[in-house]
Design a protein around this motif. Structure first.
Motif, PDB file in Angstrom:
ATOM      1  N   LYS A 258      -5.062   6.451  21.087  1.00  0.00           N
ATOM      2  CA  LYS A 258      -5.893   5.745  20.111  1.00  0.00           C
ATOM      3  C   LYS A 258      -5.504   4.268  20.095  1.00  0.00           C
ATOM      4  O   LYS A 258      -4.369   3.920  20.401  1.00  0.00           O
TER       5      LYS A 258
ATOM      6  N   PHE B  66      -8.044  -0.062   5.313  1.00  0.00           N
ATOM      7  CA  PHE B  66      -7.994  -0.138   3.850  1.00  0.00           C
ATOM      8  C   PHE B  66      -7.742  -1.567   3.408  1.00  0.00           C
ATOM      9  O   PHE B  66      -8.291  -2.039   2.412  1.00  0.00           O
TER      10      PHE B  66
ATOM     11  N   VAL C 273       1.649   6.592  11.846  1.00  0.00           N
ATOM     12  CA  VAL C 273       0.458   7.328  12.303  1.00  0.00           C
ATOM     13  C   VAL C 273      -0.763   6.975  11.450  1.00  0.00           C
ATOM     14  O   VAL C 273      -1.886   7.212  11.860  1.00  0.00           O
ATOM     15  N   ASN C 274      -0.538   6.406  10.268  1.00  0.00           N
ATOM     16  CA  ASN C 274      -1.644   5.982   9.409  1.00  0.00           C
ATOM     17  C   ASN C 274      -1.954   4.490   9.548  1.00  0.00           C
ATOM     18  O   ASN C 274      -2.717   3.955   8.738  1.00  0.00           O
TER      19      ASN C 274
ATOM     20  N   LEU D 128      -4.217   1.294  18.410  1.00  0.00           N
ATOM     21  CA  LEU D 128      -3.471   0.940  17.196  1.00  0.00           C
ATOM     22  C   LEU D 128      -3.141  -0.552  17.182  1.00  0.00           C
ATOM     23  O   LEU D 128      -2.111  -0.971  16.680  1.00  0.00           O
TER      24      LEU D 128
ATOM     25  N   LEU E  22       1.810   5.159   0.159  1.00  0.00           N
ATOM     26  CA  LEU E  22       1.305   6.323   0.880  1.00  0.00           C
ATOM     27  C   LEU E  22       2.168   7.522   0.518  1.00  0.00           C
ATOM     28  O   LEU E  22       3.336   7.374   0.191  1.00  0.00           O
TER      29      LEU E  22
ATOM     30  N   LEU F 239       0.855  -1.179   0.000  1.00  0.00           N
ATOM     31  CA  LEU F 239       0.000   0.000   0.000  1.00  0.00           C
ATOM     32  C   LEU F 239       0.895   1.234   0.000  1.00  0.00           C
ATOM     33  O   LEU F 239       1.623   1.480   0.956  1.00  0.00           O
TER      34      LEU F 239
ATOM     35  N   ARG G 171      -8.796  -4.124   4.728  1.00  0.00           N
ATOM     36  CA  ARG G 171      -9.908  -4.900   5.297  1.00  0.00           C
ATOM     37  C   ARG G 171      -9.479  -5.719   6.515  1.00  0.00           C
ATOM     38  O   ARG G 171      -9.795  -6.908   6.630  1.00  0.00           O
TER      39      ARG G 171
ATOM     40  N   ASN H   2      -5.636   3.553   9.448  1.00  0.00           N
ATOM     41  CA  ASN H   2      -6.241   3.821   8.129  1.00  0.00           C
ATOM     42  C   ASN H   2      -5.840   2.746   7.117  1.00  0.00           C
ATOM     43  O   ASN H   2      -6.656   2.305   6.299  1.00  0.00           O
ATOM     44  N   LEU H   3      -4.586   2.360   7.173  1.00  0.00           N
ATOM     45  CA  LEU H   3      -4.082   1.367   6.222  1.00  0.00           C
ATOM     46  C   LEU H   3      -4.645  -0.022   6.532  1.00  0.00           C
ATOM     47  O   LEU H   3      -4.986  -0.785   5.630  1.00  0.00           O
TER      48      LEU H   3
ATOM     49  N   GLY I  33       5.190   8.778   9.113  1.00  0.00           N
ATOM     50  CA  GLY I  33       3.966   9.049   8.351  1.00  0.00           C
ATOM     51  C   GLY I  33       3.174   7.779   8.079  1.00  0.00           C
ATOM     52  O   GLY I  33       1.949   7.820   7.898  1.00  0.00           O
TER      53      GLY I  33
END
Lengths: 626, 626
Positions: free
Chosen positions: A374, A210, A202-203, A376, A75, A73, A212, A206-207, A199
């Motif tokens: 959060k 993405f 911290v994502n 993670l 980014l 993926l 699933r 989200n990844l 970067g």
């Protein structure tokens, strides 16, 4: 420069040619110091047209080799980074080098590098004894592990002064991040990212969404990193702004095997393990499979990326005999790292780390989870649910109500909401002391064995929740580019005048071909234009050199900048529409129809045919023009 | 959403769909606010996998369309820039916006944008008269040209307060560059570049040398720019870190015709000229050729780039009816600019500048030459040398020596070294006053007509020396990406459930195809693996969706992220090795041999065949799965 050279001979050759190579690269504008009309800024370089194209080709190759091939993926995050992110990662507190200042002129030196330079000077002295030699080498190899106190004593011991022979200050840490302020208020401190990795971390969520919610997966980023080096030297190898390509492979810490490991297990790579370093040996050739089996490399995923990295570097044009994987020593590795290997490349600057491949365990995600509050974590469903035994507590409502009346419900609720671990503690307590005491809303209640009883219980767990481990291969693109350029430098032998050239692989060469009219003549114009058009239509970069120099001089000019193919339009072209195609590496030429050229070069660049195939298919052409 | 919509209807459609589109883009991770686990930083966005791939495709297209096609010299310079460079360019002094602060909370607003927002609020009020309407519109259109005094009076006049209803401060300039410090001393101030252009200007001499001292030539750079926006809003359209693609076309100021102008002269483009803006009209369709002939566009080179920009935007997927070129008004243009046009794109944010195309004359090179004291001029040989007449001075050595004795040589040297222009002045003076007076080393000498005589002389000039003019097309890649995404948003009509999708051109689509096994079944595994392998070998990105959702739901998921092609493996595949290929745009399917698929998709992406060609060649396939 043959393939069979020893490491020492190779280093000698690189060193002897460095100034010639660097002159060539500056002269042909592969790169130059940035802002040179203003005197330049040390540690900053601009890539000119060939350098820029080579950089792009290497990035594209990296993207195909890793991102496309491994379904990563990709980014693209920002360089501006708020302080809190780099506090979490540890960079605000610890991303620093020790610096010593000239106490008179204020000039700054990076302590460890300056120490190494001074040791090198001592080593070159004639009167060095074997014992001293070993001592100086040891100091060199440990230079980046010393504390300020240790550095200071060593500087004192060897009486190391500044280059202007002035005393040096006590070593102090200097944070290498470029600081700035984000927004108009002046209150929000930020930094230019020192690496692209944060970067991605911290994502993570989200990844993971993405993807699933499946593990393992890898995310990748090609982008800039910034380090405010104290005293940058070594050309492209130690700069303040650089392109990195980083992969973060997220994996269940208990499942670091790699599904494609079998594809690379048989690949032999040069390993310079902790053990070999300790016994002061050299690197050894070993298959990746054996190294993982013998636990020299910590796990399959790490080994897989080492193998893929090796293949990538060779594909770029790095010499096989100038690569080694050096394992970090225990005292060199971060405390959280499970294992770490640097792909080092030999050039005139000696062995230089160009890729770092580390198993960072779950350090980064844990840090960001703590700081950001959060979740993670990842979760993985068990194939078959697990049945877990535990001790539960069974309250006797009647017995409690007898004593505590209308407070009974409070007590029952309290007990029901207790975490599992607390229940176990209470049950143990109850067994030992026959009763326990609890506090609800500042009221104390004593409960005895009639009121609550331990019960052996079972439950089904469907998934495991955990912080993923991260395997991180991190590439310094500029360092790889410089290594490729130095390794591709060749000198022609047996020619009247010494001629040098860059032997770049057609797939990474900045300019794929050059069209040369034999001489200045309008007759050639339409063929030249048609060739150029056809070549561009195939997405290939192409130069036209219709200057008045001899064809030999113009070939030499192409060779010097690493153009692998040259097409010459001559008088025969005007009658039969054929041209000559020349390969720079072997200086051989074939004659082929003009209309075949673009297609053939495309295939040569894509490596779907080899020059040998072409030379077998078309008649060879010889003219005394090389 | 049909092609024939009026501008007003189009804007209404975009506006009505904005939140749906932005939700979709966030949800599918085209982009998200950076550092969202820490609450985000306004004006910073990260591109996730589809956004990152789309960005790369658009950059690659730009590279092919401009750099490759026009033989430009690509450069990659640094973002870190020393202060002196940005002093020369004028950014240190002038690159600022006016800011007003909430005097209670300290919150900052960008004055012109906040004024526009407030005018928009007034315009929406029911009781607005026609006269007021015109007044508010005029204030809006001039918002970015007001001085601080003017802004202040206007804010007073309309009683504009902060969003928290507090008084606002007097407008003050805020410099938009991010400052930092380069090196360990803290003494060398630097900035993150606000544009990539300066990196090209400071390299002019290097590039000119590289181009073997020929003009015109163009240099290009794709890279980051940074602007510390006061109050970033508008999603991707106003951000603090962004990708730009800039071209600097260097040309002799007296020869701004373009050799390929004829190729584009017939292209009709929407021009919103100064004149049309003055009469409050709309933009007009006109051919580039006519606009240059009529001097609406200043010169051929400017016109050529406008045409090429238009073609590029359309190729990216921007709607033709949502592009216009707006000419800068005289008071809006920089004093040195000869002409300037913005390519504006219509989206839910109204017309937004996405490309600026300016004739900057020789401003930048002159400034850097002055500041750096380096020669940044070009020279062009005349085809035939020019013979120039001028007045020379002939000294009479004897007559001078008679009066000034041993000082004679000083006088002769002084006269010989006078510049040509001074000689002409002296000769004129001499003719009028019969004598002249000169000063050498604080001594005065009077020379009469016996001592010096004017002579008509001639000389041959071989070359012209001049500062090149610069035509600069400057692209905001993020703004183009956002426009393409908003323009590509579609809703399917006539289906049971409303379904939206992104209709992206295959050449820019982030993921080119998706492989879908009809259902979960091991039988399909080998075909899926083979397809994926073949597709990757063609350098194409490919997803596999083997989740348990229905095939219709999985098609919808592909459509939503703009995947143009889907391949379905079904039971028939296992017997005859054929698969279905579906095009998202028209939802039509054909049946073809599995082995043809990768090659066909490659051709569709490269636009060497159309879907119509394919649909004509293979049998159509229908299954109620869309």
């Amino acid at each position: 420069m043959s393939e069979g050279m020893s490491e020492a001979d190779l280093l000698k050759w690189f060193t002897s040619k460095r100034s010639t190579v660097e002159d060539l690269l500056r002269h042909r504008f592969f790169y130059k110091p940035s802002f040179d009309i203003y005197g330049g800024v040390s540690g900053l370089y601009d890539y000119g047209p060939p350098g820029c194209a080579l950089k792009r080709e290497i990035e594209d190759l990296w993207r195909r080799h890793f991102i496309l091939e491994e379904d990563m993926l990709e980014l693209s995050g920002t360089n501006l980074t708020p302080e809190i992110v780099l506090e979490a990662s540890g960079h605000v507190a610890k991303f620093s080098d020790f610096m010593v200042r000239d106490t008179i002129t204020d000039r700054c030196y990076r302590a460890d590098k300056y120490l190494i330079e001074n040791m090198d000077k001592l080593l070159k002295k004639a009167e060095v004894t074997a014992e001293q030699h070993e001592e100086f080498e040891r100091v060199k190899s440990k230079a980046d592990t010393y504390t300020p106190q240790e550095l200071h004593s060593i500087f004192q011991k060897y009486n190391i002064l500044s280059e202007e022979n002035n005393p040096l200050s006590y070593p102090e840490p200097f944070n290498l991040m470029f600081a700035t302020s984000i927004g108009p208020s002046g209150k929000h401190r930020g930094f230019l990212r020192p690496e692209t990795a944060q970067g991605i971390f911290v994502n993570f969520k989200n990844l993971y969404d993405f993807n699933r919610n499946r593990l393992p997966f890898a995310a990748a980023q090609i982008g800039l990193g910034f380090r405010n080096e104290i005293s940058p030297r070594d050309g492209l190898l130690r700069v303040r702004e650089f392109t990195m390509a980083e992969i973060e492979h997220f994996v269940n810490p208990n499942a670091k095997d790699h599904s494609k490991f079998a594809n690379v297990a048989g690949l032999q790579v040069p390993l310079y393990s902790q053990e070999q370093q300790e016994i002061l040996g050299g690197h050894l050739l070993m298959t990746i499979g054996e190294a993982v089996d013998r636990k020299i490399i910590n796990n399959q995923t790490l080994g897989y990326y080492m193998a893929r990295t090796y293949l990538f570097l060779v594909e770029c044009g790095v010499r096989k005999d100038a690569i080694r994987f050096r394992q970090h020593m225990k005292d060199e590795m971060a405390h959280y790292a499970a294992d770490c290997w640097d792909a080092e490349i030999l050039s005139s600057y000696d062995w230089v780390e160009c890729v770092g491949i580390a198993d960072r365990s779950c350090y980064d995600l844990t840090r960001h989870a703590e700081k950001s509050k959060k979740n993670l974590q990842a979760a993985e469903k068990y194939e078959t649910p697990k049945i877990v035994e535990f001790i539960d507590m069974k309250p006797n409502k009647g017995a409690i109500a007898k004593v505590y009346k209308q407070k009974t419900q409070d007590i029952l609720t309290y007990l029901a909401e207790l975490p599992e671990a607390s229940k176990a503690v209470i049950c143990k307590d109850l067994e030992e002391n026959k009763e326990i005491s609890i506090t609800i809303n500042e009221n104390n209640y004593v409960l005895n064995q009639t009121m609550i009883a331990p019960v052996n219980s079972k439950k089904t767990i469907n998934q495991e929740v955990f912080y993923p481990s991260v395997i991180e291969p991190s590439f310094g693109i500029g360092r790889i580019i410089y290594s490729v350029l130095e390794h591709s430098y060749r000198e022609r032998e047996g020619l009247q005048e010494a001629r040098h050239f860059l032997c770049l692989s057609p797939s990474v060469a900045p300019i794929k071909c050059c069209v040369l009219p034999l001489s200045k003549n309008d007759l050639f114009d339409s063929s030249v234009a048609q060739l150029k058009e056809n070549i561009k239509r195939k997405g290939l970069s192409c130069e036209v050199d219709s200057s008045s120099s001899t064809i030999g001089k113009r070939y030499a000019r192409c060779d010097e900048v690493g153009i692998p193919f040259a097409i010459t339009v001559d008088f025969q072209t005007t009658s039969d529409n054929t041209v000559t195609l020349r390969e720079a590496k072997g200086m051989t030429q074939v004659r082929m129809p003009l209309l075949d050229v673009a297609k053939i070069i495309r295939k040569l660049v894509d490596k779907t045919v080899t020059w040998e195939n072409i030379a077998g298919r078309y008649p060879s052409f010889s003219a005394n023009t090389n």
